[in-house]
Scaffold this motif. Structure first.
Motif, PDB file in Angstrom:
ATOM      1  N   LEU A  30       0.794  -1.231   0.000  1.00  0.00           N
ATOM      2  CA  LEU A  30       0.000   0.000   0.000  1.00  0.00           C
ATOM      3  C   LEU A  30       0.829   1.284   0.000  1.00  0.00           C
ATOM      4  CD1 LEU A  30      -2.654   1.524   0.313  1.00  0.00           C
ATOM      5  CD2 LEU A  30      -2.677   0.898   2.697  1.00  0.00           C
ATOM      6  N   THR A  31       1.715   1.417   0.960  1.00  0.00           N
ATOM      7  CA  THR A  31       2.447   2.686   1.067  1.00  0.00           C
ATOM      8  C   THR A  31       3.342   2.892  -0.161  1.00  0.00           C
ATOM      9  OG1 THR A  31       2.357   2.423   3.460  1.00  0.00           O
ATOM     10  CG2 THR A  31       3.833   4.108   2.630  1.00  0.00           C
ATOM     11  N   PHE A  83      -3.956   8.093   8.816  1.00  0.00           N
ATOM     12  CA  PHE A  83      -3.144   6.946   9.221  1.00  0.00           C
ATOM     13  C   PHE A  83      -1.659   7.342   9.164  1.00  0.00           C
ATOM     14  CE2 PHE A  83      -1.137   2.803   8.771  1.00  0.00           C
ATOM     15  CZ  PHE A  83      -1.922   1.981   9.572  1.00  0.00           C
ATOM     16  N   SER A 111       1.193   6.036   8.404  1.00  0.00           N
ATOM     17  CA  SER A 111       2.014   5.740   7.226  1.00  0.00           C
ATOM     18  C   SER A 111       1.755   6.764   6.120  1.00  0.00           C
ATOM     19  CB  SER A 111       1.713   4.328   6.703  1.00  0.00           C
ATOM     20  OG  SER A 111       2.660   3.961   5.729  1.00  0.00           O
ATOM     21  N   ASP A 112       0.508   7.166   5.973  1.00  0.00           N
ATOM     22  CA  ASP A 112       0.158   8.129   4.927  1.00  0.00           C
ATOM     23  C   ASP A 112       0.763   9.495   5.237  1.00  0.00           C
ATOM     24  OD1 ASP A 112      -1.463   5.869   4.804  1.00  0.00           O
ATOM     25  OD2 ASP A 112      -3.069   6.918   3.783  1.00  0.00           O
ATOM     26  N   ASP A 162      -6.858   7.073   0.094  1.00  0.00           N
ATOM     27  CA  ASP A 162      -6.358   5.806   0.607  1.00  0.00           C
ATOM     28  C   ASP A 162      -7.569   5.026   1.102  1.00  0.00           C
ATOM     29  OD1 ASP A 162      -5.417   3.661   2.020  1.00  0.00           O
ATOM     30  OD2 ASP A 162      -3.648   4.729   2.755  1.00  0.00           O
ATOM     31  N   ALA A 164      -7.768   1.891   2.205  1.00  0.00           N
ATOM     32  CA  ALA A 164      -7.401   0.683   2.956  1.00  0.00           C
ATOM     33  C   ALA A 164      -8.581   0.190   3.806  1.00  0.00           C
ATOM     34  CB  ALA A 164      -6.203   0.970   3.855  1.00  0.00           C
ATOM     35  N   HIS A 165      -9.319   1.140   4.397  1.00  0.00           N
ATOM     36  CA  HIS A 165     -10.453   0.753   5.243  1.00  0.00           C
ATOM     37  C   HIS A 165     -11.780   0.791   4.483  1.00  0.00           C
ATOM     38  CE1 HIS A 165      -8.805   0.130   9.294  1.00  0.00           C
ATOM     39  NE2 HIS A 165      -7.775   0.770   8.766  1.00  0.00           N
ATOM     40  N   CYS A 197      -5.279  -1.771   0.555  1.00  0.00           N
ATOM     41  CA  CYS A 197      -4.559  -3.021   0.776  1.00  0.00           C
ATOM     42  C   CYS A 197      -5.551  -4.170   0.680  1.00  0.00           C
ATOM     43  CB  CYS A 197      -3.830  -3.019   2.104  1.00  0.00           C
ATOM     44  SG  CYS A 197      -4.902  -2.669   3.505  1.00  0.00           S
ATOM     45  N   TYR A 205      -5.219  -7.013   2.758  1.00  0.00           N
ATOM     46  CA  TYR A 205      -5.162  -7.903   3.943  1.00  0.00           C
ATOM     47  C   TYR A 205      -6.180  -7.528   5.002  1.00  0.00           C
ATOM     48  CZ  TYR A 205      -2.015  -4.074   5.273  1.00  0.00           C
ATOM     49  OH  TYR A 205      -1.478  -2.836   5.497  1.00  0.00           O
ATOM     50  N   LYS A 206      -6.881  -6.386   4.837  1.00  0.00           N
ATOM     51  CA  LYS A 206      -7.899  -6.002   5.822  1.00  0.00           C
ATOM     52  C   LYS A 206      -9.219  -6.666   5.409  1.00  0.00           C
ATOM     53  CE  LYS A 206      -5.250  -2.022   7.269  1.00  0.00           C
ATOM     54  NZ  LYS A 206      -4.888  -0.615   7.039  1.00  0.00           N
TER      55      LYS A 206
HETATM   56  C1  PLP Z   1      -3.507  -0.332   6.990  1.00  0.00           C
HETATM   57  C2  PLP Z   1      -3.146   0.977   6.434  1.00  0.00           C
HETATM   58  C3  PLP Z   1      -1.859   1.240   5.955  1.00  0.00           C
HETATM   59  C4  PLP Z   1      -0.757   0.210   6.021  1.00  0.00           C
HETATM   60  O1  PLP Z   1       0.186   0.410   5.020  1.00  0.00           O
HETATM   61  P1  PLP Z   1       1.086  -0.785   4.443  1.00  0.00           P
HETATM   62  O2  PLP Z   1       1.891  -0.122   3.409  1.00  0.00           O
HETATM   63  O3  PLP Z   1       0.162  -1.852   3.917  1.00  0.00           O
HETATM   64  O4  PLP Z   1       1.904  -1.316   5.565  1.00  0.00           O
HETATM   65  C5  PLP Z   1      -1.627   2.491   5.396  1.00  0.00           C
HETATM   66  N1  PLP Z   1      -2.593   3.429   5.327  1.00  0.00           N
HETATM   67  C6  PLP Z   1      -3.844   3.199   5.803  1.00  0.00           C
HETATM   68  C7  PLP Z   1      -4.899   4.258   5.706  1.00  0.00           C
HETATM   69  C8  PLP Z   1      -4.152   1.979   6.378  1.00  0.00           C
HETATM   70  O5  PLP Z   1      -5.377   1.759   6.855  1.00  0.00           O
END
Ligand code: PLP
Length: 422
Positions: free
Chosen positions: A106-107, A134, A136-137, A219, A221-222, A242, A244-245
């Protein structure tokens, strides 16, 4: 729908649930005595479909038997493997096939998208994110700013909730855009916020961003596998998520990426390249000058990990069978029932901070507990409930329509009540 708070009613909802059979197609984690745990962490790591193992084993066997020939031989030749995921994935996120590709994590994809869609100039160089994005973002956008020799202090704009509020307000977003829209190069929002579960109005945000000439990305992811994202109709420039969620494809599995078709064929758009976004016809002739692939596939870099893709294919088959509309119907019902059961506790220490409007959330509820610390969550875990704790005072629970039951919710709330009054 009118709910009742007794166990019989929960059992009745399960008995009349047309998707209830899907639970039997998943491995449900158990405690040491073999008793199934009450699992509400599908928003963090989705459970394993029972078919996944055989999908992965098939590719392992192919590798054992065919070696390198597996790229072109066998039922799902590896050279084209990502293409076997596209249609089902596009359906889940509401996109056209050529707008979607599964690649990287994802990132990494967020950075690849920003390489193309964050092109700062002297007058337009800012990035806007929601304040509780999040981590990472946030780290990713800050590092992109630094990569372009910009100072995040000046160039990163936060869309924050008002004092004393938890959810950001669209009027404030409009005001930010009025004040600074012409300096903003990229609007990057988490489609469904990881902390509050708030599902943003992608179309509205995109329209607003485009009105001021900004690029707009999400993003999700959720969001992917949780809500009806309708990415194509949202008109967003890009989205990433992603698998995996909610998409149950295993820890660290690959990411999905959407690029709106208006960008499908723009060789002039800056991008990072590798041999995998070069023309498929001539890729193996080698020594060819770079020839950009059309559509979202045109952002790939590397030949992808087939074993993870096999797990994604297994999971997507379940989504195809169940269908997103039916899953979303059940999800709304599960989540409303959860909300009803929590309200029935009549405990003013707990407050659900997720939007009440069912169109502004997916299945996650974020429960804030006054004056609580992590010990409440730890007690729940000990009692067999898998949820997660987010500092400073929130427990997140996500009843997932593919494998959670109404009875799971009933049981959780009973345990929660005992623990709160402990
Ligand atoms: C779960 C999640 C991530 C995780 O990033 P990875 O690159 O898969 O480790 C990043 N951003 C958001 C918004 C998430 O929910």
């Amino acid at each position: 729908m009118k709910f009742q708070s007794g166990l019989e009613f929960a059992k009745h909802l399960d008995a009349t649930d047309e998707l209830s059979e899907f639970r039997t197609q998943f491995h449900i984690p158990t405690d040491q005595s073999g008793k199934p745990l009450i699992y509400f962490c599908g928003n963090s790591l989705g459970l394993q479909p029972k078919v996944t193992k055989s999908f992965v084993e098939t590719e392992l066997d192919k590798w054992a038997q065919l070696g390198v020939e597996g790229h072109t031989q066998g039922h799902f030749p590896w050279l084209h493997y990502h293409e076997f995921l596209t249609e089902a994935m596009a359906e889940i996120v509401g996109a056209k096939n050529h707008e979607v590709v599964v690649m990287n994590s994802l990132t990494v994809n967020l950075h690849l998208m920003m390489a193309s869609f964050f092109q700062p100039t002297k007058s337009r160089f800012k990035i806007l994110i929601e304040s509780d994005v999040f981590p990472s973002d946030k780290y990713a956008v800050e590092s992109q700013l630094r990569h372009h020799h910009l100072d995040p202090q000046e160039s990163l704009i936060l869309w924050s909730p008002r004092a004393g509020e938890i959810l950001p307000n669209y009027d404030d977003l409009e005001q930010i855009m009025k004040d600074q829209g012409n300096e903003i190069a990229l609007v990057m929002i988490g489609g469904v916020n990881y902390y509050t579960g708030q599902y943003f109005d992608l179309k509205r945000i995109t329209r607003l961003g485009h009105q001021y000439g900004c690029m707009v990305g999400f993003d999700c992811a959720h969001g992917a596998g949780n809500v009806a994202l309708n990415l194509h109709d949202s008109e967003a420039d890009f989205a990433i998520w992603c698998t995996y969620k909610y998409l149950n494809s295993g820890p660290g599995s690959l990411s999905g990426c959407f690029v709106h078709e208006r960008h499908a064929d723009k060789p002039e758009l800056n991008r990072l390249s590798g041999w995998w976004n070069h023309n498929k016809e001539t890729r193996f002739n080698m020594r060819q000058p770079f020839d950009q692939l059309f559509g979202a596939e045109g952002w790939q870099l590397s030949n992808p990990p087939i074993l993870s893709m096999a797990a994604i294919r297994a999971s997507l088959n379940l989504f195809k069978t169940a269908g997103m509309p039916a899953l979303i119907d059940k999800s709304k019902k599960l989540t409303e029932y959860f909300e009803f059961m929590l309200a029935a506790l009549r405990d003013d220490r707990i407050e659900v901070i997720t939007p009440k409007n069912i169109n502004e959330r997916g299945c996650q509820l974020s429960i804030r507990i006054k004056n609580a610390d992590r010990s409440i969550h730890d007690k729940l875990t000990k009692a067999g409930v898998i949820s997660d704790w987010r500092e400073p005072d929130v427990i997140r629970v996500a009843p997932v329509p593919l494998y959670n039951r109404f009875e799971d919710i009933f049981q959780m709330v009973q345990l929660f009540k005992i623990i709160l009054n402990d």
